[in-house]
Design a protein around this motif. Sequence first.
Motif, PDB file in Angstrom:
ATOM      1  N   ALA A 135       0.843  -1.219  -0.129  1.00 30.97           N
ATOM      2  CA  ALA A 135      -0.014  -0.015  -0.249  1.00 30.97           C
ATOM      3  C   ALA A 135       0.671   1.269   0.137  1.00 30.97           C
ATOM      4  O   ALA A 135       0.673   2.202  -0.671  1.00 30.97           O
ATOM      5  CB  ALA A 135      -1.095  -0.099   1.472  1.00 30.97           C
ATOM      6  N   ALA A 136       1.977   1.262   0.959  1.00 27.41           N
ATOM      7  CA  ALA A 136       2.797   2.520   0.964  1.00 27.41           C
ATOM      8  C   ALA A 136       3.597   2.580  -0.411  1.00 27.41           C
ATOM      9  O   ALA A 136       3.688   3.726  -1.062  1.00 27.41           O
ATOM     10  CB  ALA A 136       3.696   2.315   2.002  1.00 27.41           C
ATOM     11  N   ALA A 137       3.971   1.593  -1.031  1.00 26.87           N
ATOM     12  CA  ALA A 137       4.689   1.789  -2.156  1.00 26.87           C
ATOM     13  C   ALA A 137       3.778   2.047  -3.250  1.00 26.87           C
ATOM     14  O   ALA A 137       4.363   2.960  -3.985  1.00 26.87           O
ATOM     15  CB  ALA A 137       5.578   0.464  -2.440  1.00 26.87           C
ATOM     16  N   MET A 138       2.622   1.553  -3.468  1.00 25.54           N
ATOM     17  CA  MET A 138       1.563   1.962  -4.411  1.00 25.54           C
ATOM     18  C   MET A 138       1.163   3.404  -4.476  1.00 25.54           C
ATOM     19  O   MET A 138       1.164   4.106  -5.331  1.00 25.54           O
ATOM     20  CB  MET A 138       0.407   1.135  -4.475  1.00 25.54           C
ATOM     21  CG  MET A 138      -0.536   1.055  -5.672  1.00 25.54           C
ATOM     22  SD  MET A 138       0.478   0.324  -7.265  1.00 25.54           S
ATOM     23  CE  MET A 138       0.171  -1.427  -6.569  1.00 25.54           C
ATOM     24  N   MET A 139       1.064   4.015  -3.098  1.00 24.10           N
ATOM     25  CA  MET A 139       0.778   5.606  -2.900  1.00 24.10           C
ATOM     26  C   MET A 139       1.821   6.143  -3.409  1.00 24.10           C
ATOM     27  O   MET A 139       1.732   7.257  -4.108  1.00 24.10           O
ATOM     28  CB  MET A 139       0.561   5.724  -1.528  1.00 24.10           C
ATOM     29  CG  MET A 139      -0.842   4.927  -1.087  1.00 24.10           C
ATOM     30  SD  MET A 139      -1.560   5.819   0.750  1.00 24.10           S
ATOM     31  CE  MET A 139      -0.096   4.955   1.905  1.00 24.10           C
ATOM     32  N   SER A 140       3.136   5.917  -3.262  1.00 20.12           N
ATOM     33  CA  SER A 140       4.257   6.599  -3.498  1.00 20.12           C
ATOM     34  C   SER A 140       4.300   6.397  -5.195  1.00 20.12           C
ATOM     35  O   SER A 140       4.527   7.768  -5.772  1.00 20.12           O
ATOM     36  CB  SER A 140       5.599   6.161  -2.839  1.00 20.12           C
ATOM     37  OG  SER A 140       5.611   6.367  -1.604  1.00 20.12           O
ATOM     38  N   LYS A 141       4.053   5.387  -5.679  1.00 18.70           N
ATOM     39  CA  LYS A 141       4.190   5.238  -7.146  1.00 18.70           C
ATOM     40  C   LYS A 141       3.104   6.092  -7.997  1.00 18.70           C
ATOM     41  O   LYS A 141       3.453   6.679  -8.822  1.00 18.70           O
ATOM     42  CB  LYS A 141       4.106   4.062  -7.331  1.00 18.70           C
ATOM     43  CG  LYS A 141       4.205   3.716  -8.953  1.00 18.70           C
ATOM     44  CD  LYS A 141       5.520   3.716  -9.437  1.00 18.70           C
ATOM     45  CE  LYS A 141       5.739   3.518 -10.949  1.00 18.70           C
ATOM     46  NZ  LYS A 141       7.093   3.655 -11.526  1.00 18.70           N
ATOM     47  N   ALA A 142       1.816   6.091  -7.313  1.00 18.81           N
ATOM     48  CA  ALA A 142       0.790   6.888  -7.862  1.00 18.81           C
ATOM     49  C   ALA A 142       1.272   8.396  -7.789  1.00 18.81           C
ATOM     50  O   ALA A 142       0.720   9.069  -8.933  1.00 18.81           O
ATOM     51  CB  ALA A 142      -0.536   6.588  -7.159  1.00 18.81           C
ATOM     52  N   VAL A 143       1.814   8.859  -6.568  1.00 20.23           N
ATOM     53  CA  VAL A 143       1.831  10.382  -6.788  1.00 20.23           C
ATOM     54  C   VAL A 143       3.060  10.746  -7.651  1.00 20.23           C
ATOM     55  O   VAL A 143       3.219  11.632  -8.452  1.00 20.23           O
ATOM     56  CB  VAL A 143       2.484  10.665  -5.393  1.00 20.23           C
ATOM     57  CG1 VAL A 143       3.042  11.946  -5.172  1.00 20.23           C
ATOM     58  CG2 VAL A 143       1.249  10.756  -4.240  1.00 20.23           C
ATOM     59  N   ALA A 144       4.090   9.769  -7.788  1.00 22.28           N
ATOM     60  CA  ALA A 144       5.268   9.960  -8.837  1.00 22.28           C
ATOM     61  C   ALA A 144       4.651   9.917 -10.270  1.00 22.28           C
ATOM     62  O   ALA A 144       5.145  10.890 -10.986  1.00 22.28           O
ATOM     63  CB  ALA A 144       6.348   8.824  -8.641  1.00 22.28           C
ATOM     64  N   LEU A 145       3.819   8.947 -10.474  1.00 23.26           N
ATOM     65  CA  LEU A 145       3.021   9.067 -11.779  1.00 23.26           C
ATOM     66  C   LEU A 145       2.224  10.173 -12.292  1.00 23.26           C
ATOM     67  O   LEU A 145       2.563  10.822 -13.361  1.00 23.26           O
ATOM     68  CB  LEU A 145       2.305   7.870 -12.073  1.00 23.26           C
ATOM     69  CG  LEU A 145       2.862   6.305 -12.087  1.00 23.26           C
ATOM     70  CD1 LEU A 145       2.112   5.190 -11.888  1.00 23.26           C
ATOM     71  CD2 LEU A 145       3.613   6.244 -13.340  1.00 23.26           C
ATOM     72  N   ALA A 146       1.538  10.652 -11.186  1.00 26.34           N
ATOM     73  CA  ALA A 146       0.854  11.924 -11.263  1.00 26.34           C
ATOM     74  C   ALA A 146       1.693  13.163 -11.350  1.00 26.34           C
ATOM     75  O   ALA A 146       1.493  13.996 -12.508  1.00 26.34           O
ATOM     76  CB  ALA A 146       0.042  12.061 -10.149  1.00 26.34           C
ATOM     77  N   LYS A 147       2.741  13.372 -10.910  1.00 28.48           N
ATOM     78  CA  LYS A 147       3.791  14.266 -11.143  1.00 28.48           C
ATOM     79  C   LYS A 147       4.354  14.244 -12.523  1.00 28.48           C
ATOM     80  O   LYS A 147       4.784  15.239 -13.274  1.00 28.48           O
ATOM     81  CB  LYS A 147       4.845  14.440 -10.027  1.00 28.48           C
ATOM     82  CG  LYS A 147       4.624  14.579  -8.401  1.00 28.48           C
ATOM     83  CD  LYS A 147       5.620  14.829  -7.514  1.00 28.48           C
ATOM     84  CE  LYS A 147       5.000  15.244  -6.362  1.00 28.48           C
ATOM     85  NZ  LYS A 147       6.110  15.144  -5.132  1.00 28.48           N
ATOM     86  N   SER A 148       4.655  13.050 -12.819  1.00 33.62           N
ATOM     87  CA  SER A 148       5.400  12.952 -14.348  1.00 33.62           C
ATOM     88  C   SER A 148       4.387  13.085 -15.362  1.00 33.62           C
ATOM     89  O   SER A 148       4.652  13.970 -16.228  1.00 33.62           O
ATOM     90  CB  SER A 148       5.843  11.447 -14.472  1.00 33.62           C
ATOM     91  OG  SER A 148       6.837  11.091 -13.405  1.00 33.62           O
ATOM     92  N   CYS A 149       3.167  13.032 -15.249  1.00 30.98           N
ATOM     93  CA  CYS A 149       2.221  13.445 -16.103  1.00 30.98           C
ATOM     94  C   CYS A 149       1.967  15.005 -16.097  1.00 30.98           C
ATOM     95  O   CYS A 149       1.728  15.382 -17.354  1.00 30.98           O
ATOM     96  CB  CYS A 149       0.502  12.998 -15.795  1.00 30.98           C
ATOM     97  SG  CYS A 149       0.463  11.105 -15.977  1.00 30.98           S
ATOM     98  N   ILE A 150       2.075  15.672 -15.000  1.00 30.44           N
ATOM     99  CA  ILE A 150       2.087  17.168 -15.077  1.00 30.44           C
ATOM    100  C   ILE A 150       3.262  17.503 -15.889  1.00 30.44           C
ATOM    101  O   ILE A 150       3.148  18.625 -16.581  1.00 30.44           O
ATOM    102  CB  ILE A 150       1.948  17.471 -13.613  1.00 30.44           C
ATOM    103  CG1 ILE A 150       0.827  17.183 -12.670  1.00 30.44           C
ATOM    104  CG2 ILE A 150       2.436  19.184 -13.732  1.00 30.44           C
ATOM    105  CD1 ILE A 150      -0.400  17.670 -13.401  1.00 30.44           C
ATOM    106  N   THR A 151       4.737  16.877 -15.719  1.00 32.58           N
ATOM    107  CA  THR A 151       5.646  17.469 -16.250  1.00 32.58           C
ATOM    108  C   THR A 151       5.577  17.184 -17.756  1.00 32.58           C
ATOM    109  O   THR A 151       5.932  18.104 -18.440  1.00 32.58           O
ATOM    110  CB  THR A 151       6.870  16.585 -15.903  1.00 32.58           C
ATOM    111  OG1 THR A 151       7.269  16.948 -14.650  1.00 32.58           O
ATOM    112  CG2 THR A 151       8.127  17.023 -16.456  1.00 32.58           C
TER     113      THR A 151
END
Length: 270
Positions: A40-56
Amino acid sequence: MNDLEELAKIEHYIGRVVASVEGIGFYPRVLHRYPFDSVAAAMMSKAVALAKSCITLLKAGQADEAYGLSRSVVECALILRYITSDQALQADRAAQFALFSFEYKNVWLYHARNQFSGQTEAAEIERHAQEWKLTGDPRKAKMHWSRLRAFTWDAQSLIHPLDGISFDIAFKEKQYAVDYFQTCQWVHCSQPALDNYMPGECQLFEFGASTDEFGNPGHSVLYILLNYLHSVMCYAIYGLGIARPQELDEAAAETLAALSPWNSKGLFQA
């Protein structure tokens, strides 16, 4: 619609999500006894990283590419939805998900053995295989870790405790088609994902950016990030047995209200 203002709303939302979840102050327990904590912790971090990448990518004018990447956030949510849908099976499913990485190792062991058979590297390969108790059989890696034949659809359409009385299979079907099936075309570079890159007939070929002639999915990306980043956090927190911070729901609701109505032309298109 001011494109940068719309992006700023989602960037601010991501910041609120991070602050809200970190504000809980939870500590993942030992992996071998409580696998879901780490997943769960890893998936939450991954989702945030993906979201930031999409914004970039959106800021760089790469809306088509951001659209494909946004599907990964959808998949993060579907994985957690499946794992947490039955508390009696949650720990086993989380372990099944985490331990499937060994099947990937078996794939590489299989190829390494074939590549370096009879060479000096073979001894080191076998030492590695024994250390991780690997078989070198690549067949299981061809299946999905859940053993479901249609995992994403099964995860989307199952009834989850967080659905409450609002569960609507017809709505879920439409949501799946728009947010997962359609974005898959961009992930796999199927023809719809190539439409904006089709060359002019009988014209000198030159590398170029998306023409946006067949649409720009940038605005859709923002709605996907908003919806599924919230879903990832809700499923994870539910599975952890922690009370969901009110701020998490408020951030999602307020950002949704602030976003411009969905625009079929999307961002970066007049």
